[in-house]
Scaffold this motif. Structure first.
Motif, PDB file in Angstrom:
ATOM      1  N   ASP A  18       3.561   3.081 -10.107  1.00  0.00           N
ATOM      2  CA  ASP A  18       3.181   1.800 -10.709  1.00  0.00           C
ATOM      3  C   ASP A  18       2.013   1.146  -9.987  1.00  0.00           C
ATOM      4  N   ARG A  19       1.445   1.869  -9.005  1.00  0.00           N
ATOM      5  CA  ARG A  19       0.305   1.327  -8.247  1.00  0.00           C
ATOM      6  C   ARG A  19      -0.849   2.333  -8.283  1.00  0.00           C
ATOM      7  N   PRO A  20      -1.466   2.536  -9.447  1.00  0.00           N
ATOM      8  CA  PRO A  20      -2.532   3.538  -9.550  1.00  0.00           C
ATOM      9  C   PRO A  20      -3.696   3.268  -8.607  1.00  0.00           C
ATOM     10  N   GLU A  21      -3.854   2.023  -8.153  1.00  0.00           N
ATOM     11  CA  GLU A  21      -4.933   1.723  -7.222  1.00  0.00           C
ATOM     12  C   GLU A  21      -4.696   2.383  -5.847  1.00  0.00           C
ATOM     13  N   CYS A  22      -3.472   2.886  -5.658  1.00  0.00           N
ATOM     14  CA  CYS A  22      -3.148   3.569  -4.399  1.00  0.00           C
ATOM     15  C   CYS A  22      -3.447   5.068  -4.458  1.00  0.00           C
ATOM     16  N   TYR A  23      -3.907   5.550  -5.605  1.00  0.00           N
ATOM     17  CA  TYR A  23      -4.373   6.936  -5.710  1.00  0.00           C
ATOM     18  C   TYR A  23      -5.877   6.933  -5.477  1.00  0.00           C
ATOM     19  N   ILE A  24      -6.319   7.619  -4.468  1.00  0.00           N
ATOM     20  CA  ILE A  24      -7.722   7.566  -4.055  1.00  0.00           C
ATOM     21  C   ILE A  24      -8.263   8.985  -3.940  1.00  0.00           C
ATOM     22  N   TYR A  25      -9.417   9.232  -4.532  1.00  0.00           N
ATOM     23  CA  TYR A  25     -10.063  10.527  -4.334  1.00  0.00           C
ATOM     24  C   TYR A  25     -10.826  10.486  -3.023  1.00  0.00           C
ATOM     25  N   SER A  26     -10.521  11.430  -2.150  1.00  0.00           N
ATOM     26  CA  SER A  26     -11.188  11.504  -0.854  1.00  0.00           C
ATOM     27  C   SER A  26     -12.221  12.620  -0.872  1.00  0.00           C
ATOM     28  N   PRO A  27     -13.510  12.301  -0.810  1.00  0.00           N
ATOM     29  CA  PRO A  27     -14.523  13.362  -0.767  1.00  0.00           C
ATOM     30  C   PRO A  27     -14.457  14.183   0.509  1.00  0.00           C
ATOM     31  N   ALA A  28     -13.927  13.606   1.585  1.00  0.00           N
ATOM     32  CA  ALA A  28     -13.824  14.345   2.851  1.00  0.00           C
ATOM     33  C   ALA A  28     -12.779  15.449   2.760  1.00  0.00           C
ATOM     34  N   VAL A  29     -11.676  15.161   2.066  1.00  0.00           N
ATOM     35  CA  VAL A  29     -10.596  16.137   1.927  1.00  0.00           C
ATOM     36  C   VAL A  29     -10.786  16.980   0.674  1.00  0.00           C
ATOM     37  N   GLY A  30     -11.387  16.391  -0.344  1.00  0.00           N
ATOM     38  CA  GLY A  30     -11.634  17.120  -1.582  1.00  0.00           C
ATOM     39  C   GLY A  30     -10.503  17.075  -2.570  1.00  0.00           C
ATOM     40  N   CYS A  31      -9.656  16.046  -2.479  1.00  0.00           N
ATOM     41  CA  CYS A  31      -8.548  15.920  -3.431  1.00  0.00           C
ATOM     42  C   CYS A  31      -8.105  14.459  -3.475  1.00  0.00           C
ATOM     43  N   VAL A  32      -7.156  14.156  -4.360  1.00  0.00           N
ATOM     44  CA  VAL A  32      -6.591  12.813  -4.453  1.00  0.00           C
ATOM     45  C   VAL A  32      -5.541  12.642  -3.366  1.00  0.00           C
ATOM     46  N   ILE A  33      -5.630  11.557  -2.637  1.00  0.00           N
ATOM     47  CA  ILE A  33      -4.641  11.230  -1.608  1.00  0.00           C
ATOM     48  C   ILE A  33      -4.054   9.865  -1.941  1.00  0.00           C
ATOM     49  N   THR A  34      -3.027   9.472  -1.220  1.00  0.00           N
ATOM     50  CA  THR A  34      -2.440   8.151  -1.418  1.00  0.00           C
ATOM     51  C   THR A  34      -2.847   7.246  -0.262  1.00  0.00           C
ATOM     52  N   GLY A  35      -3.085   5.995  -0.583  1.00  0.00           N
ATOM     53  CA  GLY A  35      -3.461   5.023   0.434  1.00  0.00           C
ATOM     54  C   GLY A  35      -3.264   3.613  -0.076  1.00  0.00           C
ATOM     55  N   VAL A  36      -2.882   2.731   0.819  1.00  0.00           N
ATOM     56  CA  VAL A  36      -2.668   1.333   0.451  1.00  0.00           C
ATOM     57  C   VAL A  36      -3.972   0.569   0.634  1.00  0.00           C
ATOM     58  N   PRO A  37      -4.401  -0.200  -0.367  1.00  0.00           N
ATOM     59  CA  PRO A  37      -5.625  -1.000  -0.209  1.00  0.00           C
ATOM     60  C   PRO A  37      -5.557  -1.866   1.049  1.00  0.00           C
ATOM     61  N   ARG A  38      -6.676  -1.987   1.742  1.00  0.00           N
ATOM     62  CA  ARG A  38      -6.718  -2.697   3.014  1.00  0.00           C
ATOM     63  C   ARG A  38      -6.162  -4.121   2.888  1.00  0.00           C
ATOM     64  N   GLU A  39      -6.469  -4.792   1.780  1.00  0.00           N
ATOM     65  CA  GLU A  39      -6.032  -6.178   1.638  1.00  0.00           C
ATOM     66  C   GLU A  39      -4.520  -6.305   1.450  1.00  0.00           C
ATOM     67  N   ASP A  40      -3.838  -5.198   1.164  1.00  0.00           N
ATOM     68  CA  ASP A  40      -2.393  -5.240   0.967  1.00  0.00           C
ATOM     69  C   ASP A  40      -1.617  -4.907   2.245  1.00  0.00           C
ATOM     70  N   ILE A  41      -2.311  -4.562   3.308  1.00  0.00           N
ATOM     71  CA  ILE A  41      -1.632  -4.215   4.561  1.00  0.00           C
ATOM     72  C   ILE A  41      -1.177  -5.490   5.250  1.00  0.00           C
ATOM     73  N   ALA A  42       0.137  -5.613   5.427  1.00  0.00           N
ATOM     74  CA  ALA A  42       0.712  -6.836   6.006  1.00  0.00           C
ATOM     75  C   ALA A  42       0.735  -6.790   7.532  1.00  0.00           C
TER      76      ALA A  42
END
Length: 294
Positions: A18-42
């Motif tokens: 339910d958080r598609p913004e947490c799916y991120i394509y990483s050009p360094a790795v060459g695939c989609v990874i998961t990550g929490v947007p910086r502004e959401d880190i508590a």
């Protein structure tokens, strides 16, 4: 702790459905990874700051045998002047340590690696896995490093910074990370080509002692592949990159290993150009492996 972390990463795609913004394509790795947007880190947890805090306020640790061991280890690190290159991670990082916890450490850069080596050689604090305890280590690792023989897996594991605490007999490990400001992968991008399994020889392990690990390899045999004409790629595969700490420091120059991972085309400065095999935790469909063959 590593097994739980690996399983959590595999489940992350579903958890974040339910958080598609947490799916991120990483050009360094060459695939989609998961990550929490910086502004959401508590909350941001610092491994090095936590080690310093536990040294200054040991009452933050519960009165357990494993906590006593951790306190003694922290005192050794402080006395060695290594608080800037070794930190505490895992359950004790977030204040969730208990009597059944492992002790998870991280070290940074060459100086951190040397300090950690000295720590794990201190037998009054840490005992190596040997004798009957090797079975305990094998069961621990074989859960996710499938396919390796007992002898080969134990030889592989013996190269890592891990052991049992002298008092509680708790598992302790230290994952070497790259130093602050390390530029090894700066400007490097990868493009996924497919999946491949090979028998390869390690030709240089000097960059494989820290995470992400980078080994130079020569491929001998392709055992399985999703790409056509895999032998064409095999001749041009020059690197094995692992974002899985399980394979950091596991191999040495001259080792013959079975590798199953993502085939990627790597572009970057210096000698990074070419094809490589990547072991990453960002896969919900399969497990990537690298095991000594003998």
């Amino acid at each position: 702790m590593l097994t739980d972390w690996f399983e959590a990463l595999e489940a992350a795609f579903g958890i974040l459905a339910d958080r598609p913004e947490c799916y991120i394509y990483s050009p360094a790795v060459g695939c989609v990874i998961t990550g929490v947007p910086r502004e959401d880190i508590a909350t941001h947890y610092s491994c090095r700051q936590t080690l310093a805090a536990l040294h200054q306020a040991p009452h933050l640790l519960e009165a357990t045998a494993v906590s006593k061991d951790l306190h003694a280890i922290i005192n050794w690190i402080v006395a060695a002047g290594a608080t800037d290159v070794i930190g505490v991670t895992g359950s004790f990082l977030v204040g969730a340590g208990n009597a059944r916890s492992d002790i998870d450490l991280v070290c940074y850069g060459p100086r951190g690696y040397e300090a950690a080596q000295a720590l794990f050689a201190e037998r009054t604090l840490i005992r190596p896995y040997e004798g009957e305890t090797l079975t305990r280590l094998y069961v621990r690792r074989a859960k996710y490093m499938v396919g390796g023989s007992f002898d080969a897996l134990m030889r592989q594991e013996a190269r890592k910074l891990q052991g049992l605490t002298a008092g509680a007999g708790a598992h302790i490990n230290c994952e070497p990370l790259r130093a602050d400001g390390d530029k090894t992968f700066a400007g490097v991008v990868a493009k996924e080509v497919g999946a491949i399994s090979v028998i390869a020889r390690i030709t240089d392990h000097s960059e494989g002692l820290v995470t992400p690990a980078l080994y130079r390899v020569e491929v001998d045999t392709v055992t399985e592949s999703t790409v056509d004409e895999p032998s064409v790629f095999a001749r041009r595969i020059t690197h094995l990159r692992s974002y899985l700490g399980a394979y950091t420091g596991a191999f040495r120059t001259g080792d013959v290993v079975y590798v199953s991972g993502r085939l990627v085309h790597i572009q970057g400065p210096d000698a990074h150009n070419g094809f490589g095999i990547e072991l990453t935790p960002w896969s919900a469909a399969e497990s990537f492996l690298a095991n000594l063959t003998r």
